[in-house]
Design an enzyme around this catalytic site. Structure first.
Site, mmCIF file in Angstrom:
data_model
loop_
_atom_site.group_PDB
_atom_site.id
_atom_site.type_symbol
_atom_site.label_atom_id
_atom_site.label_comp_id
_atom_site.label_asym_id
_atom_site.label_seq_id
_atom_site.Cartn_x
_atom_site.Cartn_y
_atom_site.Cartn_z
ATOM 1 N N SER A 179 138.048 46.786 -38.614
ATOM 2 C CA SER A 179 137.699 45.402 -38.946
ATOM 3 C C SER A 179 137.983 44.510 -37.743
ATOM 4 O O SER A 179 138.105 45.002 -36.617
ATOM 5 C CB SER A 179 138.478 44.956 -40.178
ATOM 6 O OG SER A 179 137.976 43.725 -40.668
ATOM 7 N N ASN A 180 138.085 43.222 -37.931
ATOM 8 C CA ASN A 180 138.372 42.290 -36.834
ATOM 9 C C ASN A 180 139.222 41.135 -37.359
ATOM 10 O O ASN A 180 139.547 41.086 -38.539
ATOM 11 C CB ASN A 180 137.065 41.803 -36.206
ATOM 12 C CG ASN A 180 136.193 41.095 -37.219
ATOM 13 O OD1 ASN A 180 136.547 40.045 -37.743
ATOM 14 N ND2 ASN A 180 135.035 41.683 -37.528
#
Ligand code: C5P
Length: 219
Positions: free
Chosen positions: A27-28
């Site tokens: 993810s980020n």
């Protein structure tokens, strides 16, 4: 305010989560704050707002209809199902560019060796919306570290956007986690407007002003 009454606008926000196995993901750092602020302002101006959101810790802004998704593929589907019936979209989500090519159905076991995970490209939601755009308004975001305006304008053209909002990582207080942002808006004619460092709500107001003016110019 009811300046955007009769308009249905999609806003994407937050990160996507790309599963590796049942317990792990890629993810980020997107928090969704900018997209949620925009959704709230558009709704306050009378629009019907469909917020297609990755996983965030935020409350749904008042008057906004929220659709929760996890992966880039889910976000793609949620947006495309609703795009035709909309008057436009603001693509604020930090969509993963790559996702694991295979998702293990069971928790992956460690070994003494290093691990290689093959990634495949995700679909570009903004670019596909650009292809299907017709008379709709389309706004995208760009987070750049170099040749910012040139890269952002390139994205606007490639994705067939009406506006691209540039967040510069070089500006202190701009970008992901904070409550402030420093934005530059570039339009289809290549006109560049730089705004001061301000709260994400204030930046959302600027963005909504531009969207409102875009619709007003078309009657
Ligand atoms: O190409 P880049 O990822 O920098 O473009 C950013 C813009 O495109 C943002 O508006 C983002 O929400 C959108 N985007 C998307 N789907 C992707 C990748 C980016 O909608 N798979």
């Amino acid at each position: 305010m009811t300046s955007l009454k009769d308009k249905t606008l999609i806003v994407t926000a937050g990160p996507t989560i790309e599963p590796i196995d049942p317990v792990r993901f890629l993810s980020n750092h997107s928090t969704g704050k900018m997209g949620y602020a925009i959704a709230g302002v558009l709704a306050a101006r009378g629009a019907r707002v469909l917020l297609v959101s990755g996983r965030t810790a935020l409350e749904t802004p008042q008057g906004v209809e929220r659709v929760d998704v996890l992966s880039a593929e889910e976000m793609y589907r949620a947006v495309m199902e609703r795009f035709e019936a909309s008057d436009g979209a603001v693509m604020c989500a930090a969509v993963a560019d790559y996702t694991p090519a295979e998702v293990s159905p069971v928790k992956m076991k460690k070994s003494d060796d290093d691990l290689v995970i093959r990634l495949k490209r995700t679909k570009d939601i903004a670019a596909e919306a650009g292809r299907r755009k017709g008379e709709r308004m389309l706004m995208g975001f760009a987070l750049e570290t170099d040749h910012e305006q040139e890269n952002a304008l390139g994205k606007l053209r490639r994705k067939n956007l009406d506006f691209i909002v540039l967040n510069s990582l070089r500006d202190r207080g701009a970008g992901f986690a904070g409550d402030t942002n420093k934005i530059t808006i570039i339009d289809r004619a290549g006109e560049i407007t730089e705004y001061p460092l301000e709260s994400k709500t204030a930046a959302a107001d600027r963005i909504a002003d531009r969207i409102e003016a875009w619709f007003a110019a078309r009657g």
